[in-house]
Design a protein around this motif. Structure first.
Motif, mmCIF file in Angstrom:
data_model
loop_
_atom_site.group_PDB
_atom_site.id
_atom_site.type_symbol
_atom_site.label_atom_id
_atom_site.label_comp_id
_atom_site.label_asym_id
_atom_site.label_seq_id
_atom_site.Cartn_x
_atom_site.Cartn_y
_atom_site.Cartn_z
ATOM 1 N N ASN A 64 10.886 -60.162 3.309
ATOM 2 C CA ASN A 64 10.703 -61.003 2.122
ATOM 3 C C ASN A 64 10.970 -60.205 0.841
ATOM 4 O OD1 ASN A 64 9.984 -63.140 0.451
ATOM 5 N ND2 ASN A 64 7.810 -62.610 0.489
ATOM 6 N N PRO A 65 12.222 -59.821 0.626
ATOM 7 C CA PRO A 65 12.530 -59.036 -0.584
ATOM 8 C C PRO A 65 12.320 -59.816 -1.867
ATOM 9 C CG PRO A 65 14.547 -59.639 0.598
ATOM 10 C CD PRO A 65 13.404 -60.059 1.467
ATOM 11 N N THR A 66 12.278 -61.152 -1.772
ATOM 12 C CA THR A 66 12.026 -61.943 -2.985
ATOM 13 C C THR A 66 10.572 -61.828 -3.414
ATOM 14 O OG1 THR A 66 11.642 -63.883 -1.618
ATOM 15 C CG2 THR A 66 13.866 -63.611 -2.511
ATOM 16 N N GLY A 67 9.749 -61.184 -2.576
ATOM 17 C CA GLY A 67 8.347 -60.970 -2.957
ATOM 18 C C GLY A 67 8.215 -60.044 -4.156
ATOM 19 N N SER A 77 6.279 -48.988 -7.910
ATOM 20 C CA SER A 77 4.851 -49.317 -8.002
ATOM 21 C C SER A 77 4.507 -50.489 -7.105
ATOM 22 C CB SER A 77 4.474 -49.643 -9.448
ATOM 23 O OG SER A 77 4.470 -48.460 -10.200
ATOM 24 N N TRP A 78 5.424 -51.445 -7.022
ATOM 25 C CA TRP A 78 5.192 -52.595 -6.151
ATOM 26 C C TRP A 78 5.133 -52.147 -4.689
ATOM 27 C CZ3 TRP A 78 9.159 -54.842 -2.919
ATOM 28 C CH2 TRP A 78 8.752 -56.002 -2.257
ATOM 29 N N LEU A 79 6.086 -51.314 -4.314
ATOM 30 C CA LEU A 79 6.156 -50.857 -2.929
ATOM 31 C C LEU A 79 4.936 -50.005 -2.564
ATOM 32 C CD1 LEU A 79 7.894 -50.832 -0.397
ATOM 33 C CD2 LEU A 79 9.177 -48.926 -1.352
ATOM 34 N N ALA B 16 -9.693 -52.638 -11.675
ATOM 35 C CA ALA B 16 -10.315 -52.227 -10.407
ATOM 36 C C ALA B 16 -9.594 -52.853 -9.220
ATOM 37 C CB ALA B 16 -11.792 -52.625 -10.387
ATOM 38 N N SER B 17 -9.092 -54.067 -9.429
ATOM 39 C CA SER B 17 -8.398 -54.762 -8.339
ATOM 40 C C SER B 17 -7.164 -53.990 -7.888
ATOM 41 C CB SER B 17 -7.987 -56.165 -8.812
ATOM 42 O OG SER B 17 -7.141 -56.776 -7.868
ATOM 43 N N VAL B 18 -6.404 -53.456 -8.836
ATOM 44 C CA VAL B 18 -5.177 -52.729 -8.442
ATOM 45 C C VAL B 18 -5.499 -51.460 -7.662
ATOM 46 C CG1 VAL B 18 -3.796 -53.649 -10.354
ATOM 47 C CG2 VAL B 18 -5.028 -51.473 -10.641
ATOM 48 N N LEU B 19 -6.740 -50.998 -7.757
ATOM 49 C CA LEU B 19 -7.152 -49.830 -6.975
ATOM 50 C C LEU B 19 -7.800 -50.250 -5.657
ATOM 51 C CD1 LEU B 19 -8.698 -47.653 -9.846
ATOM 52 C CD2 LEU B 19 -6.397 -47.530 -8.895
ATOM 53 N N GLY B 20 -7.848 -51.555 -5.429
ATOM 54 C CA GLY B 20 -8.432 -52.064 -4.192
ATOM 55 C C GLY B 20 -9.941 -51.934 -4.158
ATOM 56 N N ALA B 21 -10.575 -51.981 -5.340
ATOM 57 C CA ALA B 21 -12.000 -51.627 -5.408
ATOM 58 C C ALA B 21 -12.919 -52.821 -5.660
ATOM 59 C CB ALA B 21 -12.215 -50.579 -6.500
ATOM 60 N N GLU B 53 1.326 -50.764 -12.514
ATOM 61 C CA GLU B 53 2.166 -49.570 -12.651
ATOM 62 C C GLU B 53 1.317 -48.299 -12.529
ATOM 63 O OE1 GLU B 53 5.386 -49.940 -12.789
ATOM 64 O OE2 GLU B 53 5.829 -47.814 -12.927
ATOM 65 N N VAL B 54 0.152 -48.316 -13.145
ATOM 66 C CA VAL B 54 -0.744 -47.152 -13.047
ATOM 67 C C VAL B 54 -1.098 -46.898 -11.577
ATOM 68 C CG1 VAL B 54 -3.071 -46.292 -13.534
ATOM 69 C CG2 VAL B 54 -1.732 -47.370 -15.359
ATOM 70 N N ALA B 55 -1.472 -47.964 -10.888
ATOM 71 C CA ALA B 55 -1.887 -47.801 -9.486
ATOM 72 C C ALA B 55 -0.738 -47.281 -8.636
ATOM 73 C CB ALA B 55 -2.395 -49.131 -8.938
ATOM 74 N N GLY B 56 0.452 -47.847 -8.843
ATOM 75 C CA GLY B 56 1.595 -47.391 -8.058
ATOM 76 C C GLY B 56 1.903 -45.931 -8.314
ATOM 77 N N ARG B 57 1.793 -45.535 -9.564
ATOM 78 C CA ARG B 57 2.170 -44.155 -9.900
ATOM 79 C C ARG B 57 1.132 -43.137 -9.457
ATOM 80 N NH1 ARG B 57 4.883 -43.685 -15.667
ATOM 81 N NH2 ARG B 57 5.169 -41.579 -14.889
#
Lengths: 190, 237
Positions: A64-67, A77-79, B16-21, B53-57
Motif C-alpha cells: 500500500n504505497p499510497t499510504g 519519518s513515515w517509514l 506523546a502519540s508519535v512516540l507510542g506513549a 518528523e521528530v519521532a521518525g528522526r
C-alpha cells in the motif's frame, strides 16, 4: 523552507513503487533497512522479532504505497514511524514474557545513554550527530522520559509508575522535551 | 484564545502519540479532538507533520544495524508473493475458494513434477517468478482458507489465507504450534477487510506436530483461551 534532497529522492522511489517498480523498492530498503533494524532491535530487543517487524513494515509499503501522504512529512519519518509503531505494539504484547526472559529494561539497570555516545562517534553522519546533539541538549529528566517512551516502548502511565512520578509530571516533561526537539530538528531547518 | 487552548491539548497528546506513549483511551481522545477540528485544520496538520518528523528522526540517533545477508531478497520474494496472493482475490467472491484451491493444486503439481515450487507470478503477462517452499498444508476447519508453506528443516513458514472471516470485535486470531501436546505461541493476526492474509513467520517448526488457530483477546494470549477452529498437521518428510 529548505528543500530536502534526500526526501525528494525518497518520494521518487515511492512514486516508482506505486507503479510496482521492484528496484525502487530495493533502493528504499537498502537506504533505510539498517536504521529500521536498529530501531526495531532497540525497542523489542529480539533480533528475530525485529527482523520480522522490519520485513512487515517494508511489505506494508509495497502493498500500500499510497499510504504515504507527502503532507504528513518525509518518507523516512513515515517509514521509521511505521517500524516504531509495530515495534511498540509487539513489545507491549510480549512485555511480561520478554522482560522475564531477558531481565531487560529497567531504569535501575544501566542503559546505554545515547547522548553519551556522541563523543565516540565523531565521524558519524550529520543526521545522527544532529539528532544525538538535540537529545543531548535536553534536560536529563526530559531526555529520560522521551527515551523511555521511544526506545523502550513505555506509555506515559507506565513511566510514571516506574519512576514513581505523578503522571502530570511525566506528561509535562514529555511535552517540554518534544517541543525542544521540534525546535532543534524541524523548525531550525526551515 | 479558545483555539489556542484546543491546540495545546492536541499538541500534548500528539507529541506523546508519535512516540507510542498514549494509553488507548488517550489515543481515542486525541483522535476525537482532532476530528472535531476537521481533516484540513492547518495547525493540526502542522503539529502532526512536525512531531511525526521528530519521532521518525529519533531513530537516527541509533547506530545502524547491518541487515542479514539475504533479507533484502527475502523481502522482495515476499513482496512478489503478496502480489500473487492478492491476485487470488480478484475473481468474484463465489469463485474465490475455487481459485484458491486451484492455486494450491497447481503448486502441488509443481511439487510432484519438479520437487519444488516454481510458481509463475499470477499477475499475468509478467515474467517475474516466485520460488515458494516445497511443502504446503491446508488448514482444516471452518471460517476460511488458510495454508502454511514451508521447507522441512528450514526455519520460517509462510501463512497464506483467503476468505477468512473477520474475528469478533475486540478479538484477534492467534496461530499456535503444538509441540509435544503443548501449544507454543506463533503470531496474532487479523485478516484484511477482503479476508486475505499473508505473513512470514520466522519460527522453527521442526518439532511441531500440528498448527492451530484460535480466537483470542486483542492483546493476544500466552496460552489458548478457546478451541481451535483451524488445524493443520505438520510433517517433516
Amino acid at each position: 523552507m529548505a528543500i530536502d534532497l534526500s526526501d525528494v529522492r525518497d518520494q521518487e522511489l515511492v512514486t516508482r513503487i506505486r507503479g510496482g517498480d521492484e528496484e525502487a523498492f530495493r533502493g528504499l530498503f537498502r537506504r533505510y533497512a539498517p536504521n529500521a533494524m536498529a530501531l526495531a532491535r532497540r525497542v523489542v530487543r529480539q533480533p528475530s522479532l525485529a527482523e520480522e517487524i522490519v520485513q512487515e513494515a517494508f511489505l506494508a509499503l509495497w502493498r500500500n504505497p499510497t499510504g504515504y501522504d507527502q503532507e504528513r512529512g518525509t518518507v523516512r519519518s513515515w517509514l521509521l514511524g511505521t517500524v516504531h509503531h509495530r515495534a511498540v505494539d509487539a513489545v507491549r504484547r510480549e512485555e511480561s514474557q520478554r522482560r522475564r526472559a531477558e531481565g531487560a529494561v529497567s531504569v535501575d539497570v544501566a542503559q546505554p545513554d545515547i547522548s553519551e555516545e556522541v563523543a565516540a562517534e565523531l565521524d558519524a553522519p550529520e543526521e545522527r550527530r544532529a539528532v544525538r546533539k538535540a537529545l543531548d541538549e535536553l534536560p536529563a529528566e526530559q531526555r529520560q522520559v522521551i527515551e523511555l517512551m521511544y526506545f523502550d516502548g513505555l506509555s506515559q502511565s507506565a513511566i510514571a509508575g516506574r519512576l514513581s512520578l505523578p503522571l502530570g509530571t511525566v506528561k509535562s516533561r514529555s511535552l517540554l522535551g518534544m517541543r525542544r526537539l521540534r525546535a532543534a530538528l524541524v523548525e531550525m531547518e526551515r | 484564545m479558545m483555539e489556542r487552548r484546543d491546540h495545546q491539548g492536541i499538541e500534548e497528546l500528539l507529541s506523546a502519540s508519535v512516540l507510542g506513549a498514549l494509553e488507548p483511551e488517550e489515543q481515542a481522545a486525541l483522535e476525537q479532538e482532532m476530528s472535531s477540528h476537521g481533516p484540513r485544520c492547518p495547525e493540526c496538520m502542522e503539529l502532526r507533520r512536525d512531531y511525526g518528523e521528530v519521532a521518525g528522526r529519533l531513530a537516527f540517533a541509533l547506530e545502524p544495524v547491518a541487515v542479514r545477508r539475504g533479507l533484502e531478497d527475502q523481502v522482495v520474494q515476499l513482496a512478489r508473493g503478496a502480489r500473487t496472493a492478492e491476485v487470488v482475490q480478484i475473481p468474484a467472491r463465489r469463485n474465490r475458494s475455487r481459485v484458491w484451491r486451484g492455486l494450491v493444486a497447481v503448486a502441488a503439481a509443481f511439487v510432484l513434477f519438479a520437487g519444488g515450487w516454481l510458481a509463475r507470478d499470477l499477475s499475468g503477462g509478467n515474467n517475474a517468478t516466485v520460488t515458494l517452499p516445497s511443502k504446503v498444508v491446508s488448514f482444516q476447519g471452518t471460517g476460511g482458507n488458510l495454508s502454511v508453506a514451508y521447507d522441512p528443516g528450514t526455519r520460517g513458514v509462510y501463512l497464506l489465507g483467503s476468505d477468512l472471516a473477520a474475528p469478533p470485535s475486540g478479538k484477534v486470531y492467534e496461530v499456535w504450534k503444538i509441540e509435544g501436546g503443548t501449544p507454543v505461541r506463533g503470531a496474532c493476526f487479523r485478516p484484511k477487510a477482503n479476508g486475505s492474509f499473508f505473513r512470514f513467520l520466522d519460527t522453527d517448526i521442526s518439532t511441531t506436530q500440528v498448527m492451530a488457530v484460535t480466537v483470542e483477546p486483542a492483546t493476544c494470549s500466552s496460552a489458548p483461551t478457546s478451541e481451535p477452529f483451524l488445524t493443520a498437521t505438520i510433517t517433516q518428510a
